[in-house]
Motif scaffolding. Sequence first.
Motif, PDB file in Angstrom:
ATOM      1  N   THR A   1       0.832  -1.032  -0.252  1.00 20.51           N
ATOM      2  CA  THR A   1      -0.292  -0.183  -0.292  1.00 20.51           C
ATOM      3  C   THR A   1       1.176   1.301   0.432  1.00 20.51           C
ATOM      4  O   THR A   1       1.635   1.903   0.580  1.00 20.51           O
ATOM      5  CB  THR A   1      -1.191   0.220   0.950  1.00 20.51           C
ATOM      6  OG1 THR A   1      -2.271  -1.683   1.175  1.00 20.51           O
ATOM      7  CG2 THR A   1      -1.371   1.064   1.416  1.00 20.51           C
ATOM      8  N   SER A   2       0.321   2.629  -0.672  1.00 21.83           N
ATOM      9  CA  SER A   2       1.279   3.480  -0.743  1.00 21.83           C
ATOM     10  C   SER A   2       0.374   4.607  -0.587  1.00 21.83           C
ATOM     11  O   SER A   2      -1.285   4.332  -0.837  1.00 21.83           O
ATOM     12  CB  SER A   2       1.438   3.444  -2.034  1.00 21.83           C
ATOM     13  OG  SER A   2       2.420   2.734  -2.401  1.00 21.83           O
ATOM     14  N   LEU A   3       1.191   5.729   0.058  1.00 22.11           N
ATOM     15  CA  LEU A   3      -0.264   7.007   0.533  1.00 22.11           C
ATOM     16  C   LEU A   3       0.798   7.793  -0.451  1.00 22.11           C
ATOM     17  O   LEU A   3       1.910   8.257   0.609  1.00 22.11           O
ATOM     18  CB  LEU A   3      -0.556   7.592   1.632  1.00 22.11           C
ATOM     19  CG  LEU A   3      -1.387   8.221   1.813  1.00 22.11           C
ATOM     20  CD1 LEU A   3      -2.468   8.401   1.385  1.00 22.11           C
ATOM     21  CD2 LEU A   3      -0.976   9.083   3.660  1.00 22.11           C
ATOM     22  N   CYS A   4       0.313   7.936  -1.550  1.00 27.98           N
ATOM     23  CA  CYS A   4       0.643   9.674  -1.995  1.00 27.98           C
ATOM     24  C   CYS A   4       0.292  11.045  -2.498  1.00 27.98           C
ATOM     25  O   CYS A   4      -1.021  10.707  -2.337  1.00 27.98           O
ATOM     26  CB  CYS A   4       1.142   9.345  -3.613  1.00 27.98           C
ATOM     27  SG  CYS A   4       1.783   7.354  -3.942  1.00 27.98           S
TER      28      CYS A   4
ATOM     29  N   LYS B   1      -3.739  19.552  -1.015  1.00 29.20           N
ATOM     30  CA  LYS B   1      -3.466  19.160   0.222  1.00 29.20           C
ATOM     31  C   LYS B   1      -3.692  17.472  -0.363  1.00 29.20           C
ATOM     32  O   LYS B   1      -4.481  16.481   0.056  1.00 29.20           O
ATOM     33  CB  LYS B   1      -4.527  19.193   1.105  1.00 29.20           C
ATOM     34  CG  LYS B   1      -3.735  20.220   2.190  1.00 29.20           C
ATOM     35  CD  LYS B   1      -2.452  20.695   2.326  1.00 29.20           C
ATOM     36  CE  LYS B   1      -2.678  21.730   3.605  1.00 29.20           C
ATOM     37  NZ  LYS B   1      -1.225  22.482   3.538  1.00 29.20           N
ATOM     38  N   THR B   2      -4.334  17.261  -1.556  1.00 26.28           N
ATOM     39  CA  THR B   2      -4.641  16.027  -2.224  1.00 26.28           C
ATOM     40  C   THR B   2      -4.179  14.942  -2.038  1.00 26.28           C
ATOM     41  O   THR B   2      -2.772  15.053  -2.188  1.00 26.28           O
ATOM     42  CB  THR B   2      -5.467  16.456  -3.685  1.00 26.28           C
ATOM     43  OG1 THR B   2      -4.306  17.212  -4.826  1.00 26.28           O
ATOM     44  CG2 THR B   2      -6.415  17.349  -3.848  1.00 26.28           C
ATOM     45  N   ALA B   3      -4.683  13.548  -2.137  1.00 29.21           N
ATOM     46  CA  ALA B   3      -3.659  13.303  -2.361  1.00 29.21           C
ATOM     47  C   ALA B   3      -4.572  11.352  -2.491  1.00 29.21           C
ATOM     48  O   ALA B   3      -6.078  11.743  -2.910  1.00 29.21           O
ATOM     49  CB  ALA B   3      -3.266  12.237  -0.582  1.00 29.21           C
TER      50      ALA B   3
ATOM     51  N   GLU C   1      -8.897   8.362  -4.921  1.00 25.26           N
ATOM     52  CA  GLU C   1      -8.352   9.559  -4.195  1.00 25.26           C
ATOM     53  C   GLU C   1      -9.132  10.452  -3.136  1.00 25.26           C
ATOM     54  O   GLU C   1     -10.180   9.428  -2.844  1.00 25.26           O
ATOM     55  CB  GLU C   1      -8.873  10.675  -6.354  1.00 25.26           C
ATOM     56  CG  GLU C   1      -8.527  10.253  -6.558  1.00 25.26           C
ATOM     57  CD  GLU C   1      -6.521  10.559  -7.749  1.00 25.26           C
ATOM     58  OE1 GLU C   1      -6.195  11.797  -7.142  1.00 25.26           O
ATOM     59  OE2 GLU C   1      -6.770   9.708  -8.544  1.00 25.26           O
ATOM     60  N   GLY C   2      -8.802  11.305  -2.812  1.00 23.93           N
ATOM     61  CA  GLY C   2      -8.637  11.618  -1.090  1.00 23.93           C
ATOM     62  C   GLY C   2      -8.087  13.220  -1.180  1.00 23.93           C
ATOM     63  O   GLY C   2      -7.035  13.535  -1.991  1.00 23.93           O
ATOM     64  N   THR C   3      -7.918  13.658   0.098  1.00 25.24           N
ATOM     65  CA  THR C   3      -7.480  14.858   0.990  1.00 25.24           C
ATOM     66  C   THR C   3      -6.334  14.020   2.184  1.00 25.24           C
ATOM     67  O   THR C   3      -7.629  13.398   3.172  1.00 25.24           O
ATOM     68  CB  THR C   3      -8.285  15.753   1.241  1.00 25.24           C
ATOM     69  OG1 THR C   3      -9.122  16.075  -0.360  1.00 25.24           O
ATOM     70  CG2 THR C   3      -8.014  17.271   0.858  1.00 25.24           C
TER      71      THR C   3
ATOM     72  N   GLN D   1      -8.967  11.074   3.876  1.00 21.48           N
ATOM     73  CA  GLN D   1     -10.332  11.401   3.288  1.00 21.48           C
ATOM     74  C   GLN D   1     -11.199  10.980   1.626  1.00 21.48           C
ATOM     75  O   GLN D   1     -10.148  11.817   0.831  1.00 21.48           O
ATOM     76  CB  GLN D   1     -11.064  12.802   3.866  1.00 21.48           C
ATOM     77  CG  GLN D   1     -12.074  13.438   3.785  1.00 21.48           C
ATOM     78  CD  GLN D   1     -12.847  15.119   4.502  1.00 21.48           C
ATOM     79  OE1 GLN D   1     -12.181  15.493   4.990  1.00 21.48           O
ATOM     80  NE2 GLN D   1     -13.809  15.279   3.324  1.00 21.48           N
ATOM     81  N   PRO D   2     -11.982  10.306   1.612  1.00 20.63           N
ATOM     82  CA  PRO D   2     -12.028  10.175   0.325  1.00 20.63           C
ATOM     83  C   PRO D   2     -12.646  11.095  -0.223  1.00 20.63           C
ATOM     84  O   PRO D   2     -13.057  11.105   0.283  1.00 20.63           O
ATOM     85  CB  PRO D   2     -12.175   8.288   0.116  1.00 20.63           C
ATOM     86  CG  PRO D   2     -12.563   8.961   1.724  1.00 20.63           C
ATOM     87  CD  PRO D   2     -11.761   9.086   2.130  1.00 20.63           C
ATOM     88  N   ALA D   3     -12.256  11.053  -1.016  1.00 18.97           N
ATOM     89  CA  ALA D   3     -13.405  11.920  -2.397  1.00 18.97           C
ATOM     90  C   ALA D   3     -14.476  11.421  -2.658  1.00 18.97           C
ATOM     91  O   ALA D   3     -14.685  10.712  -2.714  1.00 18.97           O
ATOM     92  CB  ALA D   3     -12.516  12.045  -3.578  1.00 18.97           C
ATOM     93  N   GLY D   4     -15.226  13.102  -2.053  1.00 19.62           N
ATOM     94  CA  GLY D   4     -16.603  12.737  -1.879  1.00 19.62           C
ATOM     95  C   GLY D   4     -17.576  12.503  -0.728  1.00 19.62           C
ATOM     96  O   GLY D   4     -18.726  12.212  -0.648  1.00 19.62           O
TER      97      GLY D   4
END
Length: 187
Positions: free
Chosen positions: A65-68, A102-104, A128-130, A147-150
């Motif tokens: 798993t990666s957090l980018c 702050k997007t990730a 996608e998220g923040t 925080q996932p997008a949406g």
Amino acid sequence: MRSVTFVTANTSKLEEVKAIASDFLEINSVSLDLPELQGEPEDIARAKCKFASNELGVPVITEDTSLCFNALSGLPGPYVKWFLSKIGLEGLNNLLAAYKDKTAYAVCIFAYSPSPSSEPVLFIGKTEGTIVPSQGPSNFGWDPIFQPAGFKNTYAELAKSEKNKISHRYKALEKLKSFFLQFSGTE
């Protein structure tokens, strides 16, 4: 139902994978000391799976798993586990303090190898998220800051059943499931 050995020492990850994949996989788990490699996420996932397959000699799946962070050109990426252990959730947030962006995105790569002589097949899921200040229980990695997008909640604040329908891990496992269904009875 296909039986595979999932190589992980992370009991929370094992529980999540079983919750998502129990309808198509019979999962045996093994904790194996896999090498911590450097490189691109796909290369790391492929190498870990080859190592596990060679060590165990049975059909295996591994997961990476990666957090980018977009502002950091994809870092911490596959090294997020080490960043988290050294600087914590607040430190991960502080990495973005100087940036407006702050997007990730969260990436999960499952690698499957039916035998030591096989080249691993990769299944990639991305959400996608923040990155936000820590919210919710802090018992599963970086979930409290993603925080996932949406959504208005972080992964940590979502019910497990809800997270398991939208996560990067879910998306990768859905691809693995499709692969197994497509090649049912073959390896």
